[in-house]
Scaffold this active site. Structure first.
Site, mmCIF file in Angstrom:
data_model
loop_
_atom_site.group_PDB
_atom_site.id
_atom_site.type_symbol
_atom_site.label_atom_id
_atom_site.label_comp_id
_atom_site.label_asym_id
_atom_site.label_seq_id
_atom_site.Cartn_x
_atom_site.Cartn_y
_atom_site.Cartn_z
ATOM 1 N N GLY A 97 18.244 38.282 -32.469
ATOM 2 C CA GLY A 97 18.479 39.707 -33.028
ATOM 3 C C GLY A 97 19.699 39.643 -33.937
ATOM 4 O O GLY A 97 20.078 40.755 -34.253
ATOM 5 N N GLU A 157 17.629 32.394 -29.678
ATOM 6 C CA GLU A 157 16.376 32.565 -30.618
ATOM 7 C C GLU A 157 16.463 33.092 -31.679
ATOM 8 O O GLU A 157 15.822 34.290 -31.990
ATOM 9 C CB GLU A 157 15.101 32.976 -29.822
ATOM 10 N N PRO A 158 17.594 32.751 -32.655
ATOM 11 C CA PRO A 158 17.665 33.302 -34.004
ATOM 12 C C PRO A 158 16.578 33.141 -34.875
ATOM 13 O O PRO A 158 15.908 32.086 -34.884
ATOM 14 C CB PRO A 158 18.893 33.063 -34.623
ATOM 15 N N ARG A 216 7.784 46.026 -45.796
ATOM 16 C CA ARG A 216 8.698 46.606 -45.146
ATOM 17 C C ARG A 216 9.325 47.776 -45.280
ATOM 18 O O ARG A 216 9.587 48.638 -44.513
ATOM 19 C CB ARG A 216 9.996 45.431 -44.827
ATOM 20 N N TYR A 225 8.895 50.805 -42.418
ATOM 21 C CA TYR A 225 10.177 51.535 -41.875
ATOM 22 C C TYR A 225 11.376 51.766 -42.910
ATOM 23 O O TYR A 225 12.438 51.628 -42.521
ATOM 24 C CB TYR A 225 10.589 50.782 -40.568
ATOM 25 N N CYS A 250 -2.523 50.421 -54.868
ATOM 26 C CA CYS A 250 -3.194 51.892 -54.980
ATOM 27 C C CYS A 250 -2.805 52.642 -53.793
ATOM 28 O O CYS A 250 -3.521 53.113 -52.978
ATOM 29 C CB CYS A 250 -4.720 51.819 -55.126
ATOM 30 N N GLU A 251 -1.573 52.868 -53.702
ATOM 31 C CA GLU A 251 -1.001 53.631 -52.715
ATOM 32 C C GLU A 251 0.428 54.466 -52.974
ATOM 33 O O GLU A 251 1.191 53.562 -53.648
ATOM 34 C CB GLU A 251 -0.612 52.876 -51.505
#
Length: 435
Positions: A249, A294-295, A334, A338, A365-366
């Site tokens: 994290g 766990e990076p 991404r 968010y 096409c968005e």
């Protein structure tokens, strides 16, 4: 621009990564293009591993969270650096195994592992399966009896630590889809089942409090809560635990407002966790557990950039200036997901003064296909290169063929040289599975 070691400006005013001019990379491999600095990745791995060795007596290991970026080459790199791997699918397992990665140095995660997933993991002697549901325990027992073997497992719990990060990537809240809550007693139910389970070696606990975390306080609180629960499980339920996996994290720099961490800073994060764990183990009278961290993002995130060629430029008077690129949400979703922030630079004119505010638009096409907003660049021209920085994590991993676009190739650079590690797609790849 973030002035980390992997990026520089050469005498022509061009961006360089790993000593290679990005204009040369674009000419050789085309755009859009993912580029990673191998030396930077190896250096981060080195600092993480040396810190856990120094501050926890070598009684632990770094497992690379490969969901951040998974391909054959990254498993070769982290394996050579002595790291294990956190995998979340049979696809990631298969990729790692295909290059000879040691299966015993893998943790298999996931909130919805199928019976077939679990059987694949047991058959391939994956080091630890991280339990995330009660029915998963029954499936593993059935598989182990069928294969006449035993399986090591860790129990994923939610310690109730809410780190200061985006709510989409907080994973240790009581109502998270991941793990078992300590607070409401769900973790106790799972722990008792594991202690009584046949064919299963209940080795330890796992937690992961979230992603893109910059402060250390949350990690310290997680250590305190996890060691409290570790002690309860051993004292009350007589579990023979030996492993504590505290997840990852650690945050990275994306844009102004984010801290700029060095490899030494990441080593200091590990030091903080190790020292707090050493203290907790001593005070609570716990047998010292084997520590796993766990990076993922912090290993590859800032090591990578994405190169694009500028296409149409649309200036809407008094409103917006759209700078369209030959990529988009199909290779970097991404922002659409968010509103992730990025730094964007004019890769061939870094010495020119930024003076115009652009919205970087993709080709899909968005209307929501945006890579970055309110980016100041020099007056841009069609055909020039732009680079989006810190795209090493969760960009290639989340890429798709949306609108039947090609997923870009991946190039590694090191000490002024480059090589392809994920090849460029062609039209045959687009229709390969069509009938």
């Amino acid at each position: 621009m973030n002035t980390r070691d992997t990026l520089s400006v050469n005498g022509n005013g061009h961006l360089q990564i790993g000593g290679v001019d990005v204009k040369d990379l674009a000419s050789l491999y085309g755009t859009p293009l993912y580029v990673f600095d191998k030396a930077y990745i190896k250096n981060i791995c080195k600092f993480f591993s040396e810190s856990i060795d120094k501050h926890y007596g070598g009684f632990g290991k770094i497992f690379y969270a490969s969901k951040a970026f998974s391909c054959k080459e990254i498993y070769r790199i982290v394996g050579d650096m002595g790291l294990g791997a956190d995998v979340v699918s049979t696809g990631e397992m298969f990729t790692a195994l295909s290059v000879g990665f040691n299966s015993e140095n893998m943790c298999f995660h996931g909130n919805n592992k199928s019976f077939a997933d679990l059987k694949y993991a047991v058959e391939n002697k994956i080091g630890y399966i991280v339990i995330d549901s009660l029915s998963e325990i029954d499936d593993i027992i059935k598989i182990c009896k069928e294969l006449k073997t035993r399986q090591k497992v860790l129990l994923r719990v939610n310690p109730g630590v809410e780190a200061h990060t985006h709510h989409y990537i907080q994973t240790a809240k009581p109502d998270s889809k991941f793990g078992f809550s300590i607070e409401n007693g769900d973790a106790d139910i799972a722990a008792k089942r594991l202690v009584a389970a046949d064919c299963i070696d209940f080795c330890g606990l796992h937690c992961h409090i979230g992603s893109q975390i910059f402060e250390k306080t949350s990690f310290g609180i997680a250590v305190d809560k996890m060691t409290d629960y570790y002690k309860k499980i051993t004292d009350v339920y007589h579990a023979n635990l030996s492993v504590l996996n505290l997840g990852g994290g650690f945050g990275i720099y994306y844009a102004d407002g984010d801290p700029k961490f060095t490899p030494e800073d990441y080593a200091d994060y590990v030091k903080t966790v190790c020292e707090r764990l050493n203290e907790s183990v001593y005070k609570k009278g716990i047998k010292k557990p084997y520590l796993i961290l766990e990076p993922g993002r912090s290993i590859v995130g800032e090591a990578g950039i994405t190169l694009y060629t500028v296409g149409r430029i649309k200036k809407i008077s008094g409103l917006k200036n759209y700078l369209s690129i030959d990529g988009g949400m199909f290779e970097n979703p991404r922002f659409a997901l968010y509103q992730a922030k990025y730094s964007v630079v004019a890769a061939e004119r870094l010495q020119d003064k930024p003076q115009i505010k652009y919205t970087i638009a993709g080709k899909c096409c968005e209307s929501g296909d945006i890579i970055a907003e309110d980016v100041f660049l020099p007056e841009m021209r069609e055909g020039e290169l732009v680079a989006v920085l810190s795209t090493g994590a969760y960009n290639y991993s989340m890429a798709s063929n949306y609108n039947r676009n090609f997923i870009p190739p991946v190039v590694m650079v090191e000490n002024g040289k480059s090589y392809l590690c994920v090849k460029k797609q062609d039209f045959n790849d687009i229709v390969r599975n069509d009938i």
